[in-house]
Design an enzyme around this catalytic site. Structure first.
Site, short mmCIF file in Angstrom:
data_model
loop_
_atom_site.label_atom_id
_atom_site.label_comp_id
_atom_site.label_asym_id
_atom_site.label_seq_id
_atom_site.Cartn_x
_atom_site.Cartn_y
_atom_site.Cartn_z
N PHE A 47 3.03 8.73 10.44
CA PHE A 47 2.14 9.40 9.49
C PHE A 47 2.91 10.44 8.68
CE2 PHE A 47 -2.58 8.84 10.88
CZ PHE A 47 -2.45 7.47 10.80
N GLU A 61 -5.92 18.25 5.93
CA GLU A 61 -4.74 17.38 6.05
C GLU A 61 -3.62 17.92 5.16
OE1 GLU A 61 -6.57 13.02 6.95
OE2 GLU A 61 -6.62 13.53 4.84
N GLN A 68 3.89 7.45 2.45
CA GLN A 68 3.12 6.62 3.38
C GLN A 68 3.02 5.22 2.79
OE1 GLN A 68 1.03 7.88 6.57
NE2 GLN A 68 3.18 8.39 6.28
N TRP A 109 0.82 -1.21 0.00
CA TRP A 109 0.00 0.00 0.00
C TRP A 109 0.85 1.26 0.00
CZ3 TRP A 109 -4.79 1.95 -0.31
CH2 TRP A 109 -4.99 3.25 0.21
N ASN A 120 0.12 5.72 0.28
CA ASN A 120 -0.67 6.94 0.10
C ASN A 120 0.25 8.16 0.04
OD1 ASN A 120 -1.23 5.91 3.02
ND2 ASN A 120 -1.89 7.99 3.29
N ASP A 121 0.04 9.17 0.84
CA ASP A 121 0.67 10.48 0.62
C ASP A 121 2.17 10.48 0.32
OD1 ASP A 121 -1.71 10.66 1.97
OD2 ASP A 121 -0.93 11.79 3.67
N TRP A 152 -9.64 8.99 -1.14
CA TRP A 152 -9.98 8.10 -0.02
C TRP A 152 -11.34 7.42 -0.20
CZ3 TRP A 152 -6.71 5.77 2.81
CH2 TRP A 152 -5.53 6.39 3.24
#
Ligand code: FRU
Length: 495
Positions: free
Chosen positions: A105, A234, A65, A46, A48-49, A320
């Site tokens: 994070f 965010e 991430q 996985w 993300n950001d 998301w």
């Protein structure tokens, strides 16, 4: 058949220990259909950001991430990749692992050139990562203070990292959403240099200042009554851009989820001034960096050479709403192509232009000048250019052998991408959609980057941008142009 393949593949993965070996197994498994050719993806697992984007000694660093053990979000690590040219990325070992304080994070990396933190030496100044700890036990126990900021440092250009022993450097005072620190160096009027941290705090940003990256003082806040508020804020970023009239403006971007213009996640921006810890926007309009559904949590690179005059941005190419269920098999999510941010003006209003980074021109392999109104596509990764005459409405349709299509068009002052017939969509009801963006000024030219699972549309080289994921059942094979589009060129970007 797929099941059998999947079983063989799963067994092979479990028994293979090295990264390279895993990568080969994934590629040969036939489950890599949507793996892009010109966009960054994690080797497996996985993503993300984008985090800690920084340029140092000729190398661009992309941290991100990452949960390497599953294609769904989980205990967050910082993955790491490097590039010399923004077009080819090399995977590096994982940079930060979760620890007893929590998951790692989003956050940023700066070059502490004067060793203000004392975490390196003057001869060998450190890179310092500032990130959010997310403490799962705290969250489960119903406390509010489970997110706080920590730092780590590296003296070998980001290869190995040491967590600071005194973490957290910025504890939480009881706000559930307290994350994604982006640190930038600000030179005060008296010439003094300070570090400013912009932090997303529920529905606004907080600014903190520090002289050493360890002790932080609250400076001010912005946003409670500004911008969009359909969701939590965010991944903020604060940086300067020069306006066409030569004035220096401050830009604040904050991602928001949900509450974007196309449902779900999106990134808004404000242009104004930043003085003494206060951000003063030029006006109170809501503005979106990208009007497509799939560009989120993007931030800019730090430490770019001052004389290059560039502000480079990369976003996470997902939303998301459906990020965790898109039909990729061994990995999930890609980054957007890198973009150069600048300011332009429409009727006296300053707006952000996101132009494809100039390095992307180096991806061009073969050029095809298109005389007719249709053409085959030479590769799964192509760049398509066209000119629009007199701001007329236009239409471009991409299609494949299975009768699927995606259209890009202008009509009634709106630029739209229609992906309602573009292939797989059953994984989430919100994927099947047409997305539109208002454009009150002239659309003069179109630039499209198409890859195995995405389209990025740049009108007037990024005065309006739309980024959209696509999951066709077979590759796009044909493009059709409306009669009024001229100077049509297709570049193959991969074999
Ligand atoms: C944005 C975000 C951040 C957070 C990270 C967790 O996509 O929710 O706010 O730090 O993802 O993975």
């Amino acid at each position: 058949m797929i099941r059998f393949q999947f079983l063989v593949f799963a067994i092979a993965i479990v028994f293979s220990s090295c990264q390279k070996e895993k990568e080969i197994i994934f590629r040969e498994s036939g489950l890599e259909k949507y793996r892009p050719l010109i966009h960054f993806t994690p080797p497996f697992g996985w993503m993300n950001d984008p985090n800690g984007l920084i340029y140092k000694d000729g190398i661009y660093h992309l941290f991100y991430q990452h949960y390497p053990d599953s294609i769904e979000w989980g205990p967050m690590h910082w993955g790491h990749a490097t590039s010399k040219n923004l077009t080819k990325w090399e995977h590096q070992p994982i940079a930060l692992y979760p620890d007893s304080l929590g998951y790692i994070f989003s956050g940023s990396v700066i070059y502490d050139q004067e060793n203000s933190s004392g975490l390196g030496t003057l001869e060998l100044p450190p890179l310092v990562a500032i990130y959010t700890y997310h403490n799962m036990e705290g969250e489960k126990s119903g406390k509010l203070d489970f997110q706080f900021q920590g730092i780590a440092y590296s003296s070998d250009n980001g290869k190995t990292w040491h967590k600071y022993k005194g973490n957290p450097v910025l504890p939480n005072q009881g706000v559930k959403d307290f994350r994604d620190p982006k640190v930038t160096q600000v030179v005060k009027e008296n010439g003094e240099k300070i570090w400013v941290m912009t932090l997303a705090v529920w529905d606004r940003v907080h600014f903190y200042s520090s002289k050493n990256l360890i002790d932080w003082d609250f400076l001010g806040q912005f946003g409670q009554n500004n911008g969009a508020h359909g969701g939590v804020w965010e991944c903020p970023d604060l940086f300067q851009l020069v306006a066409p009239d030569g004035s220096e403006k401050w830009v604040l971007i904050t991602s928001i989820n949900p509450g974007g213009p196309q449902k779900g996640s999106a990134t808004q921006y404000f242009i104004g001034d930043f003085q003494n810890g206060q951000f003063i926007p030029d006006d109170n309009m809501i503005r979106w960096l990208d009007y497509g559904p799939d560009n989120y949590a993007g931030v800019t690179f730090s430490n770019l050479p001052k004389n290059s005059n560039r502000t480079l941005f990369i976003g996470w190419m997902s939303n998301w709403l459906y990020a965790q269920v898109v039909p990729t098999k061994s990995w999930r999510s890609s980054m957007t192509l890198p973009r150069e941010l600048s300011l332009f003006e429409v009727e006296g209003t300053k707006l952000i232009q996101s132009k494809p980074a100039s390095e992307l021109k180096d991806l061009r392999k073969e050029e095809f000048k298109i005389k007719k109104n249709q053409s085959g596509l030479p590769s799964q990764a192509v760049e398509i250019l066209a000119s629009v005459q007199n701001n007329e409405d236009f239409n471009i349709v991409l299609s494949n052998e299975n009768g699927e299509q995606v259209s890009i068009f202008k009509e009634m002052g709106l630029i739209s991408i229609d992906r309602t017939q573009s292939g797989s969509h059953e994984f989430h009801p919100d994927f099947l959609a047409m997305h539109s963006a208002p454009m009150s000024w002239s659309a003069k030219n179109i630039r499209i980057y198409l890859d195995s699972n995405s389209i990025e549309l740049f009108i007037n080289d990024g005065e309006l941008v739309m980024t959209s994921l696509l999951f066709p059942s077979s590759p796009w094979k044909k493009v059709e142009f409306s009669n009024n589009l001229t100077q049509k060129i297709i570049y193959s970007l991969a074999d």
